[in-house]
Design a protein around this motif. Structure first.
Motif, short mmCIF file in Angstrom:
data_model
loop_
_atom_site.label_atom_id
_atom_site.label_comp_id
_atom_site.label_asym_id
_atom_site.label_seq_id
_atom_site.Cartn_x
_atom_site.Cartn_y
_atom_site.Cartn_z
N LEU A 128 0.83 -1.21 0.00
CA LEU A 128 0.00 0.00 0.00
C LEU A 128 0.86 1.26 0.00
CD1 LEU A 128 -2.85 -1.03 2.46
CD2 LEU A 128 -3.03 -0.66 -0.01
N LYS A 129 1.95 1.27 0.77
CA LYS A 129 2.84 2.43 0.80
C LYS A 129 3.46 2.66 -0.58
CE LYS A 129 4.86 3.37 5.17
NZ LYS A 129 6.04 3.18 6.03
N LEU A 130 3.89 1.58 -1.23
CA LEU A 130 4.47 1.70 -2.58
C LEU A 130 3.44 2.25 -3.56
CD1 LEU A 130 6.57 -1.57 -2.75
CD2 LEU A 130 7.44 0.74 -3.21
N ALA A 131 2.24 1.71 -3.52
CA ALA A 131 1.19 2.17 -4.44
C ALA A 131 0.88 3.65 -4.21
CB ALA A 131 -0.07 1.32 -4.27
N ARG A 132 0.74 4.04 -2.97
CA ARG A 132 0.41 5.43 -2.66
C ARG A 132 1.55 6.37 -3.05
NH1 ARG A 132 -3.69 7.03 0.31
NH2 ARG A 132 -2.46 8.50 1.55
N ALA A 133 2.78 5.96 -2.80
CA ALA A 133 3.93 6.79 -3.17
C ALA A 133 3.96 6.99 -4.69
CB ALA A 133 5.24 6.16 -2.69
N ALA A 134 3.75 5.91 -5.42
CA ALA A 134 3.76 6.02 -6.89
C ALA A 134 2.61 6.91 -7.38
CB ALA A 134 3.66 4.63 -7.51
N MET A 135 1.43 6.75 -6.79
CA MET A 135 0.29 7.56 -7.21
C MET A 135 0.48 9.04 -6.88
SD MET A 135 -2.90 5.15 -6.23
CE MET A 135 -3.16 3.59 -7.00
N PHE A 136 1.00 9.34 -5.69
CA PHE A 136 1.27 10.73 -5.33
C PHE A 136 2.25 11.36 -6.31
CE2 PHE A 136 0.06 9.90 -0.69
CZ PHE A 136 -1.14 10.59 -0.80
N ARG A 137 3.30 10.60 -6.65
CA ARG A 137 4.30 11.14 -7.58
C ARG A 137 3.72 11.37 -8.96
NH1 ARG A 137 9.83 8.01 -5.74
NH2 ARG A 137 9.60 8.51 -3.53
N LEU A 138 2.91 10.45 -9.42
CA LEU A 138 2.29 10.62 -10.73
C LEU A 138 1.34 11.81 -10.73
CD1 LEU A 138 1.79 9.67 -13.62
CD2 LEU A 138 0.04 8.12 -12.71
N GLN A 139 0.54 11.92 -9.69
CA GLN A 139 -0.41 13.03 -9.60
C GLN A 139 0.33 14.37 -9.55
OE1 GLN A 139 -3.00 12.90 -6.19
NE2 GLN A 139 -4.55 14.16 -7.18
N THR A 140 1.41 14.44 -8.78
CA THR A 140 2.19 15.67 -8.68
C THR A 140 2.86 15.99 -10.01
OG1 THR A 140 2.56 15.26 -6.33
CG2 THR A 140 4.05 16.81 -7.40
N ALA A 141 3.32 14.99 -10.73
CA ALA A 141 3.95 15.21 -12.05
C ALA A 141 2.93 15.76 -13.04
CB ALA A 141 4.56 13.92 -12.58
N ARG A 142 1.70 15.30 -12.93
CA ARG A 142 0.65 15.76 -13.84
C ARG A 142 0.04 17.10 -13.44
NH1 ARG A 142 -1.88 11.99 -17.52
NH2 ARG A 142 -0.59 10.15 -17.61
N ASP A 143 0.14 17.44 -12.16
CA ASP A 143 -0.41 18.70 -11.67
C ASP A 143 0.62 19.36 -10.75
OD1 ASP A 143 -1.82 20.82 -10.64
OD2 ASP A 143 -3.57 19.63 -10.05
N PRO A 144 1.53 20.13 -11.32
CA PRO A 144 2.62 20.72 -10.55
C PRO A 144 2.20 21.64 -9.41
CG PRO A 144 2.93 21.09 -12.91
CD PRO A 144 1.58 20.48 -12.72
N LEU A 145 0.93 22.08 -9.41
CA LEU A 145 0.48 22.95 -8.32
C LEU A 145 0.20 22.17 -7.04
CD1 LEU A 145 -1.85 25.42 -10.25
CD2 LEU A 145 0.54 25.71 -9.56
#
Length: 149
Positions: A128-145
């Motif tokens: 779960l930690k790996l999945a959430r870390a990957a999702m947070f990074r992807l979301q931040t990459a797609r929305d820099p704000l």
């Protein structure tokens, strides 16, 4: 923004090569992952059967000598590997650990470390930690704000 090759540090290049290689083995990777407070692994990889591998990238003898936390990483993975380049003095690495030779473009496993399976409850938490870390990074990459978590 894409970084030029010169903007990467040696350990980051090793991590990139390791992640590319592990992708070819059907693993998904998160670089600079925190499995527990006070620990940060260079590459955490989640395999197709749910296995979790940790890879620590070392660019030189001094980098390895300065790492006093690596034994603490063992309890967070099914397998542990060192990743080094072809010029690294591999004789200083513990024999009971895995070894990956890498560069910025790829890698290969030279020595398999022992498999020590995680307890099911720890595996679930880490997955779960790996999945959430990957999702947070992807979301931040797609929305820099968004602020990174």
């Amino acid at each position: 923004m894409v970084q030029s090759e010169g903007a990467y540090q040696a350990g980051q290049l090793l991590a990139r090569g390791v992640a590319r290689y592990l992708r070819s083995l059907d693993f998904s990777c998160v670089q600079e992952f925190v499995p527990a407070r006070g620990l940060r692994v260079d590459v955490a990889a989640l395999g197709p059967k749910g296995e979790i591998w940790v890879v620590e990238c070392k660019s030189c003898r001094a980098d390895f000598a300065a790492d006093s936390k690596w034994k603490g990483y063992l309890e967070w993975a099914d397998r542990f590997f060192w990743a080094v380049d072809a010029d690294f003095p591999i004789g200083i690495l513990p024999d009971e650990t895995g070894l990956i030779l890498a560069d910025g473009f790829g890698a290969e496993i030279v020595r398999w470390g022992p498999e020590t399976l995680l307890a099911p409850s720890r595996r679930k938490v880490q997955t779960l930690k790996l999945a959430r870390a990957a999702m947070f990074r992807l979301q931040t990459a797609r929305d820099p704000l968004l602020s990174p978590s």
